[in-house]
Design a protein around this motif. Structure first.
Motif, short mmCIF file in Angstrom:
data_model
loop_
_atom_site.label_atom_id
_atom_site.label_comp_id
_atom_site.label_asym_id
_atom_site.label_seq_id
_atom_site.Cartn_x
_atom_site.Cartn_y
_atom_site.Cartn_z
N GLY A 1 0.82 -1.21 0.00
CA GLY A 1 0.00 0.00 0.00
C GLY A 1 0.85 1.25 0.00
O GLY A 1 0.54 2.22 -0.71
N ALA A 2 1.94 1.25 0.79
CA ALA A 2 2.82 2.43 0.84
C ALA A 2 3.51 2.66 -0.50
O ALA A 2 3.67 3.80 -0.95
CB ALA A 2 3.86 2.24 1.94
N ILE B 1 7.09 12.48 10.82
CA ILE B 1 6.56 12.77 9.49
C ILE B 1 6.40 14.27 9.30
O ILE B 1 6.62 14.80 8.20
CB ILE B 1 5.20 12.05 9.27
CG1 ILE B 1 4.85 11.97 7.77
CG2 ILE B 1 4.08 12.74 10.01
CD1 ILE B 1 5.71 11.02 7.00
N GLY B 2 6.05 14.99 10.39
CA GLY B 2 5.97 16.44 10.30
C GLY B 2 7.33 17.05 10.03
O GLY B 2 7.46 17.99 9.23
N MET C 1 6.10 9.91 1.77
CA MET C 1 5.67 8.58 1.40
C MET C 1 6.86 7.60 1.33
O MET C 1 6.72 6.42 1.65
CB MET C 1 4.95 8.61 0.04
CG MET C 1 3.62 9.34 0.06
SD MET C 1 2.45 8.71 1.28
CE MET C 1 2.52 10.00 2.52
N VAL C 2 8.02 8.08 0.93
CA VAL C 2 9.23 7.25 0.95
C VAL C 2 9.52 6.81 2.38
O VAL C 2 9.89 5.66 2.64
CB VAL C 2 10.43 8.02 0.36
CG1 VAL C 2 11.74 7.25 0.60
CG2 VAL C 2 10.24 8.25 -1.14
N LEU D 1 9.83 2.91 3.83
CA LEU D 1 10.98 2.43 4.60
C LEU D 1 10.54 1.84 5.93
O LEU D 1 11.03 0.76 6.33
CB LEU D 1 11.97 3.57 4.83
CG LEU D 1 12.73 4.07 3.59
CD1 LEU D 1 13.60 5.28 3.95
CD2 LEU D 1 13.58 2.96 3.00
N ILE D 2 9.63 2.50 6.63
CA ILE D 2 9.15 1.99 7.92
C ILE D 2 8.42 0.66 7.72
O ILE D 2 8.60 -0.29 8.49
CB ILE D 2 8.23 3.01 8.60
CG1 ILE D 2 9.01 4.26 8.97
CG2 ILE D 2 7.59 2.40 9.85
CD1 ILE D 2 10.17 4.04 9.92
#
Length: 549
Positions: A376-377, A446-447, A525-526, A530-531
């Protein structure tokens, strides 16, 4: 006719017994739903809250981060207090505190009051309620009923994640975001009235004392760690972007960003916390966390997967609503509808996951979920476009939701089933700690990634422009030292015109900003890819046998 009455009485008796049997799960599942609902509601209401409280996205990001951080920092303490007071009493006290925080949030006149009501008071109420939920399920059910109970609690959390954007979107658009918190106050009051039916084992209470130094070490260590990540977007990771000033003195020891020191001290304090817990446990004391439990491989694996799951969840539910609202100008309801495929998939696959436990092992289901998250990512990364339109974008959200739903249906049972009943409250607190630590780090990280990418991309484009004059470039660079604000390209153009730029210069700035926005979303999104990839090996010690086998 007599036989018919006899059969009717049997059916009525079975129905009443079933309702009585599962009424406890219903109470606890509603409480779990409310605990998880807040963050997702707030995320889709960003524009309304920012405008209503006359604040900024960065300030609201801090409030969202500290809500989950408060829970992460004190969740183990909440679990221990449940042991001291009894789990039902802890649940009731936590419900009162949470309701009070919700009420303060609902009437907040500014971001400071909302921060106190939501990020602090609600968070402190949740640290008592969440560990008690897990412990009370363990106390009130056995065998497959207990497995189903934990599965339903996990599903309730998944449904809350899914329903939050829709509930928040609808209420915020047609009423006000404040009504969500007002409703939470009422619901927690109702749960409090019915909480007397929660049964508790006599052995749940203990006379042991709470180790205050352990509380201080765990809370301060996590706070410094997350605060460092949160401030990286302003201060820079290593090389200072902006240097904080205290009492007239710039704080950047050895020319290195304060972020490095915050994270370093946070890690050192957490290591000291772990060392103290080991000493207390070995010496027969009363540790906040039994380190010996972490030797249980299924528990460690479950907690690691849980952290990654909520890190991804928080990141998705923060970055997408911000882009949709602040960049594309969506209202709260339209934002909720845009991410509707994600919401539907979470609900659907939470239910599917609950049914799969009879045919597949927890590890098989969780590995399938992790594969869905990664896929999905990747699809989401490939679908990024200025308007976020198309079947591919919706499909990406659905696949992501499928992974999150499957995980929500399994992880709670994996972690809680790995320990004995007497440790259920402690593991409930540990589970809440890692869940909220993942959420707070996910939101902060993410921020930071989004702002850092937006700033660097925008500045690079501005400096290479042939339209903008040196004075305009200098002004933009100086303003960007504190981080580029998240806004629409049209807002940037309007601000430039108000600032005295020509129409050509304003249009060039707007175009540069729009390109930087899209690039920052792609980089975010990258980060998710990775996560998701890194999290796959974490499930290697999840139990690989059928539940009940």
């Amino acid at each position: 006719m007599a036989k018919l009455y006899w059969l009717q009485n049997i059916f009525q008796r079975d129905y009443n017994n079933g309702m009585k049997k599962w009424s406890i799960v219903i109470i606890l599942a509603v409480a779990q739903f409310i605990m998880v609902l807040d963050s997702t509601v707030m995320n889709v209401s960003i524009t309304s809250v920012v405008n209503d409280l006359n604040t900024s996205v960065s300030s609201l990001q801090a409030a969202i981060t500290f809500y989950t951080l408060t829970m992460a920092a004190f969740m183990m303490t909440g679990g221990k207090l449940g042991d001291l007071w009894g789990r039902r009493r802890a649940f009731q006290i936590g419900a009162v505190i949470y309701a009070a925080g919700s009420f303060i949030t609902a009437i907040s006149p500014n971001i400071q009051t909302m921060f106190i009501g939501w990020s602090i008071i609600e968070g402190l109420g949740a640290v008592l309620v969440i560990p008690a939920i897990a412990a009370l399920i363990a106390m009130n059910y056995t065998g497959k009923d207990r497995v189903l109970g934990f599965t339903l609690i996990g599903a309730a959390a998944g449904v809350a994640v899914a329903a939050g954007p829709l509930i928040g979107g609808y209420v915020t658009t047609y009423l006000s975001w404040r009504y969500v918190f007002a409703a939470e106050t009422v619901i927690m009051a109702i749960l409090l009235l019915f909480s007397g039916s929660l049964r508790e084992a006599p052995s749940a209470k203990t006379t042991t004392r709470l180790d205050i130094p352990s509380v201080i070490l765990s809370a301060s260590g996590m706070a410094l760690l997350v605060l460092g990540i949160l401030q990286s977007k302003v201060w820079g990771w290593v090389t200072p972007k902006s240097i904080p000033v205290v009492a007239g003195h710039e704080i950047a020891p050895l020319g290195i960003s304060l972020v490095v020191y915050l994270i370093l001290f946070g890690v050192i304090i957490l290591r000291t916390f772990i060392k103290r817990q080991r000493i207390l446990e070995d010496g027969g004391g009363n540790p906040l966390l039994k380190i010996s439990m972490l030797k249980l491989l299924p528990l460690r694996s479950g907690l690691a997967v849980l952290t990654a799951q909520y890190l991804i969840t928080a990141a998705v539910f923060f970055v997408l609503p911000i882009y949709l609202q602040m960049v594309l100008g969506y209202d709260a309801l339209k934002t909720g509808m845009k991410i509707f495929p994600l919401s539907v998939a979470i609900v659907l696959f939470s239910a599917i996951g609950a049914r799969l436990i009879n045919r597949y092992t927890p590890r098989q289901i969780i590995r399938l979920a992790q594969g869905a998250l990664l896929l999905g990512a990747i699809i989401l990364l490939a679908s990024i476009s200025p308007e976020l339109k198309g079947v591919i974008f919706g499909s990406a959200l659905f696949v992501l939701g499928a992974g999150l739903g499957l995980l929500a249906s399994q992880i709670g049972n994996v972690t809680m089933s790995s320990v004995s009943d007497e440790n259920s409250s402690e593991v409930g607190g540990l589970q809440g700690t890692f869940q909220n630590l993942g959420s707070s780090i996910g939101t902060a990280l993410i921020g930071s990634v989004m702002i850092a990418s937006l700033t660097s991309g925008f500045i690079s484009s501005v400096n290479s422009s042939t339209v903008l004059t040196p004075s305009v470039k200098t002004a933009v660079n100086e303003t960007a030292d504190q981080g580029v604000p998240i806004a629409s390209a049209q807002d940037i153009e309007n601000m430039a015109l108000v600032g005295g730029a020509t129409q050509a210069q304003a249009s060039d700035l707007s175009s540069s900003y729009e390109e930087a926005q899209l690039a920052s979303l792609r980089e975010s999104m990258v980060f998710l890819v990775l996560i998701a990839l890194i999290s796959i090996p974490l499930s290697r010690n999840i139990p690989n046998k059928l539940v009940g086998a």
